[in-house]
Write a protein that holds these residues in place. Structure first.
Motif, PDB file in Angstrom:
ATOM      1  N   LEU A 200       0.818  -1.206   0.000  1.00 42.22           N
ATOM      2  CA  LEU A 200       0.000   0.000   0.000  1.00 42.22           C
ATOM      3  C   LEU A 200       0.853   1.258   0.000  1.00 42.22           C
ATOM      4  N   GLU A 201       1.938   1.242   0.759  1.00 40.10           N
ATOM      5  CA  GLU A 201       2.821   2.406   0.818  1.00 40.10           C
ATOM      6  C   GLU A 201       3.396   2.702  -0.561  1.00 40.10           C
ATOM      7  N   ASP A 204       0.825   4.480  -2.634  1.00 43.58           N
ATOM      8  CA  ASP A 204       0.644   5.832  -2.091  1.00 43.58           C
ATOM      9  C   ASP A 204       1.794   6.742  -2.511  1.00 43.58           C
ATOM     10  N   GLU A 205       3.010   6.214  -2.526  1.00 47.41           N
ATOM     11  CA  GLU A 205       4.196   7.006  -2.862  1.00 47.41           C
ATOM     12  C   GLU A 205       4.271   7.339  -4.343  1.00 47.41           C
ATOM     13  N   THR A 223      -7.310   9.230  -7.187  1.00 44.51           N
ATOM     14  CA  THR A 223      -6.022   9.514  -6.562  1.00 44.51           C
ATOM     15  C   THR A 223      -6.025   8.914  -5.161  1.00 44.51           C
ATOM     16  N   ALA A 224      -4.847   8.823  -4.564  1.00 47.27           N
ATOM     17  CA  ALA A 224      -4.771   8.286  -3.202  1.00 47.27           C
ATOM     18  C   ALA A 224      -5.629   9.118  -2.257  1.00 47.27           C
ATOM     19  N   LYS A 228      -8.930   7.849  -0.061  1.00 45.01           N
ATOM     20  CA  LYS A 228      -8.922   7.951   1.401  1.00 45.01           C
ATOM     21  C   LYS A 228     -10.144   8.708   1.914  1.00 45.01           C
ATOM     22  N   ASP A 299      -5.754   5.705   5.902  1.00 46.41           N
ATOM     23  CA  ASP A 299      -4.685   5.355   4.968  1.00 46.41           C
ATOM     24  C   ASP A 299      -5.213   4.330   3.968  1.00 46.41           C
ATOM     25  N   LEU A 300      -4.348   3.919   3.028  1.00 48.30           N
ATOM     26  CA  LEU A 300      -4.795   2.999   1.993  1.00 48.30           C
ATOM     27  C   LEU A 300      -5.144   1.621   2.540  1.00 48.30           C
TER      28      LEU A 300
END
Length: 319
Positions: A200-201, A204-205, A223-224, A228, A299-300
């Motif tokens: 997930l990170e 997101d990045e 979009t992230a 969210k 968060d995601l």
């Protein structure tokens, strides 16, 4: 004069694929603008790799259509293959060859001349920090070095669209972040990246847009930040300097959760700028001073669990 936007680097409509009675893709629609990172997020078995195989001409869809690099994947597979690069979950590196020999092999497969091939290989070794390791057999490479070599091999043919299917699986955090930087540099040069990942990170990045795939269907895309904001639990935390300000804000804001000991309020919010401005304006109208303000959004990980709606479904990785 109306300026037409360039065609999408990847476009798919109604993609379907089954293996026997098992439906893997159930009507997937995608549109990926050129020069962006698009991340397909989902647990193992959600259909991510099958999607990549169809879009890269390695597998035929049972239904629907797709175009990659402006070419139909069914009618023009050779043109699609000439425009793309694919880095799969498992490295394509030949352990018996050195890094240089692996890259030169790819240059030969792309029919580059001897001089052009060596020039291209030298540039990729420099770009991927593999100059010193280039003469060593790939069997001696670390996991991060192998993945860098694998991606460098993908780039020998200068593709404009690259499919990265879980490219950082098994890498340590430092190697993973190194790969992220390489992806950013490629996109800055105009390359389109289609990224599938369980991290997930990572999505997101890197991703400009993210789609969540669950049991063969896209359950959300955006979009992230947009994803969210779709999940409950976002809030703004307000902390005050004195009980009087806390009391006044409580009267004005109503639905906020109060923490008297901390002189704080927790106000439900989607985290958007519009919602934040509205909140601040309400406090300003009553001349209420806020000591500290912080915005908390899901968060995601929260997004994935909320959108898939199956607590027993295999979860994606959060680190």
């Amino acid at each position: 004069m109306v300026t037409q936007s360039p065609p999408a680097a990847i476009a798919a409509s109604g993609l379907r694929k089954s293996f026997g009675d098992h439906v893997v893709l159930d009507g997937v629609d995608l549109s990926v603008p050129s020069g962006t990172v698009f991340s397909l997020l989902g647990a193992n078995g959600a259909g991510k790799t099958t999607t990549v195989k169809i879009l890269s001409t390695l597998l035929s869809a049972d239904g629907g259509s797709a175009r990659v690099g402006g070419h139909d994947v069914q009618a023009e597979p050779d043109a699609v293959r000439a425009a793309i690069g694919v880095t799969g979950q498992f490295s394509a590196v030949d352990n018996l060859l050195t890094g240089v020999e692996n890259l030169l092999l790819m240059a030969d497969l792309h029919h580059l001349g001897r001089r052009e091939g060596r020039r291209r290989v030298a540039g990729l070794l420099e770009q991927f920090d593999l100059v010193e390791a280039g003469g060593k057999p790939a069997s001696a490479y670390s996991g991060g070095m192998r993945r860098r070599l694998d991606l460098a091999m993908t780039l020998v043919g200068s593709p404009r669209v690259i499919f990265l299917d879980e490219p950082t699986t098994g890498l340590d955090p430092r190697s993973r972040r190194g790969m992220w930087q390489i992806v950013r540099e490629l996109v800055a040069g105009g390359v389109t990246i289609f990224l599938t990942t369980q991290y997930l990170e990572e999505a997101d990045e890197l991703a400009d847009r993210i789609a969540v795939l669950d049991h063969g269907r896209l359950v959300a895309e955006g979009t992230a930040g947009e994803l969210k904001r779709r999940v409950p639990g976002g809030h703004v935390r307000l902390q005050f300097a004195d009980p009087q300000s806390l009391d006044a804000a409580t009267r004005v804001l109503g639905q906020a959760s109060r923490d008297t000991d901390a002189l704080a309020l927790r106000v439900p919010s989607d985290g958007s700028l519009r919602a934040l401005k509205t909140l601040i304006d309400r406090l300003d109208e009553q001349a209420i001073e806020v000591g500290e303000l912080s915005v908390h959004t899901p968060d995601l990980d929260d997004v994935f669990l909320a959108l898939t709606g199956d607590p027993d479904h295999e979860k994606v990785t959060t680190s």
